[in-house]
Design a protein around this motif. Structure first.
Motif, PDB file in Angstrom:
ATOM      1  N   ALA A 181      41.060  38.857  39.145  1.00  0.00           N
ATOM      2  CA  ALA A 181      40.893  40.306  39.262  1.00  0.00           C
ATOM      3  C   ALA A 181      40.197  40.931  38.064  1.00  0.00           C
ATOM      4  N   SER A 182      39.918  40.150  37.032  1.00  0.00           N
ATOM      5  CA  SER A 182      39.176  40.679  35.888  1.00  0.00           C
ATOM      6  C   SER A 182      38.257  39.594  35.341  1.00  0.00           C
ATOM      7  N   THR A 183      37.212  40.052  34.661  1.00  0.00           N
ATOM      8  CA  THR A 183      36.282  39.128  34.004  1.00  0.00           C
ATOM      9  C   THR A 183      36.103  39.595  32.573  1.00  0.00           C
ATOM     10  N   GLU A 184      36.218  38.640  31.664  1.00  0.00           N
ATOM     11  CA  GLU A 184      36.068  38.957  30.244  1.00  0.00           C
ATOM     12  C   GLU A 184      34.742  38.418  29.719  1.00  0.00           C
ATOM     13  N   PHE A 185      34.106  39.221  28.861  1.00  0.00           N
ATOM     14  CA  PHE A 185      32.865  38.824  28.187  1.00  0.00           C
ATOM     15  C   PHE A 185      33.107  38.942  26.693  1.00  0.00           C
ATOM     16  N   ILE A 186      32.811  37.882  25.977  1.00  0.00           N
ATOM     17  CA  ILE A 186      32.971  37.885  24.516  1.00  0.00           C
ATOM     18  C   ILE A 186      31.724  37.259  23.897  1.00  0.00           C
ATOM     19  N   VAL A 187      31.197  37.887  22.858  1.00  0.00           N
ATOM     20  CA  VAL A 187      30.147  37.263  22.050  1.00  0.00           C
ATOM     21  C   VAL A 187      30.749  37.042  20.666  1.00  0.00           C
TER      22      VAL A 187
END
Length: 310
Positions: free
Chosen positions: A146-152
């Protein structure tokens, strides 16, 4: 060197919108060494009604899984103070989250901590760094139910993080709930991804990255299909377009003619491939590599650090 069974064990339990996971570990040479893994596809997000409440049927599915985890905690003699129970997107949003937590407490004997999307992103990155070699600047993408995480990040330092409300289970219900699937389903999913990600696109593009890494369910499913076929495990746009074409040729929701796809992976495979396709095109990703670990490994690392201090 002491036997692993004689070392004090600790456990990280993560309650995702698609899967519930438990890792049991001991510390060897200052690092967590996993001695047991448990995973169940609970698909909690499937049970969210239009009123925002989690259905009792799906809630029971989750509680039954926690009962299994509780039995395994006893089996591995994990001390009650050496357990972390972390919940993510679905328990962040449902109206009856308190009811679920209250019913879960006597089963696990440990409270559930519902974390924010940004905290989830931090832990995902920590889990990736702890299990994946490399020091270059990396984009980490974790597509959940139900969620998507983006990390740089670079090394251990997080440069950007966000969590957005899209995932395999949610998109499955919105765009891939009836066969035969059509190109229109993939187009609509891409439009939704573009809309949801729009406020973060500039930040991601400006930061850039040297390597893209994918974590958790959707990426694992694609890689396992590639492994079964004994081809390169690196995900590319060509690979995703080919899988999309295979999905479009299927006549049933089980996607039973896709070589290498398990029955457990099938329910969110089409939506997962659609999200990945959209991200490859929108963010100009050339290749995506599977991370060694993500959220649960991040939670485990935090727990290991606490055990060291105790």
């Amino acid at each position: 060197m002491p036997q692993l069974s004689s070392l004090p064990a600790y456990a990280a339990i993560t309650l995702g919108s698609n899967s519930f996971n438990m890792l049991v570990a001991v510390t060897v040479a200052g690092k967590p060494q996993i001695i047991a893994k448990y995973k169940r596809k609970v698909r909690l997000a499937e049970g969210i009604g239009d009123d925002g409440y989690l259905s009792h049927e799906v809630m029971q599915r989750g509680l039954d899984c926690l009962a299994l985890f509780a039995d395994m905690l006893k089996k591995h003699r994990v001390n009650q103070h050496a357990v972390a129970v972390i919940a993510t997107a679905t328990l962040r949003v449902i109206a009856n989250a308190d009811e679920f937590k209250q019913q879960a407490l006597p089963i696990l004997g440990h409270p559930i901590e519902v974390i924010s999307g940004l905290r989830e992103a931090e832990l995902i990155y920590q889990g990736m760094v702890a299990t994946t070699t490399g020091v270059e600047k990396r984009l980490v993408i974790d597509i959940g139910g139900a969620s998507t995480e983006f990390i740089v990040g670079k090394g251990r330092k997080v440069l950007f993080k966000t969590s957005v409300p899209m995932g395999g289970v949610v998109f499955n219900q919105q765009f891939f709930n009836a066969t035969p699937f059509q190109m229109l389903d993939f187009s609509q999913a891409k439009d939704a991804v573009k809309n949801i990600l729009s406020e973060h696109m500039q930040s991601l593009t400006n930061l850039g990255w040297d390597k893209a890494v994918g974590a958790s369910g959707v990426v694992q499913s694609v890689v396992s299909v590639l492994q079964h076929r004994q081809v390169s495990e690196v995900i590319t746009l060509t690979v995703l377009q080919s899988l999309r074409d295979e999905i479009l040729a299927q006549s049933d929701l089980l996607l039973s003619d896709i070589e290498g796809l398990t029955a457990e992976q099938a329910p969110t495979f089409a939506s997962g491939v659609a999200i990945l396709l959209a991200l490859f095109e929108l963010l100009s990703i050339k290749q995506l590599h599977l991370a060694g670990g993500a959220l649960r490994e991040g939670v485990l690392q935090v727990l290991a650090d606490k055990q060291r201090v105790r």
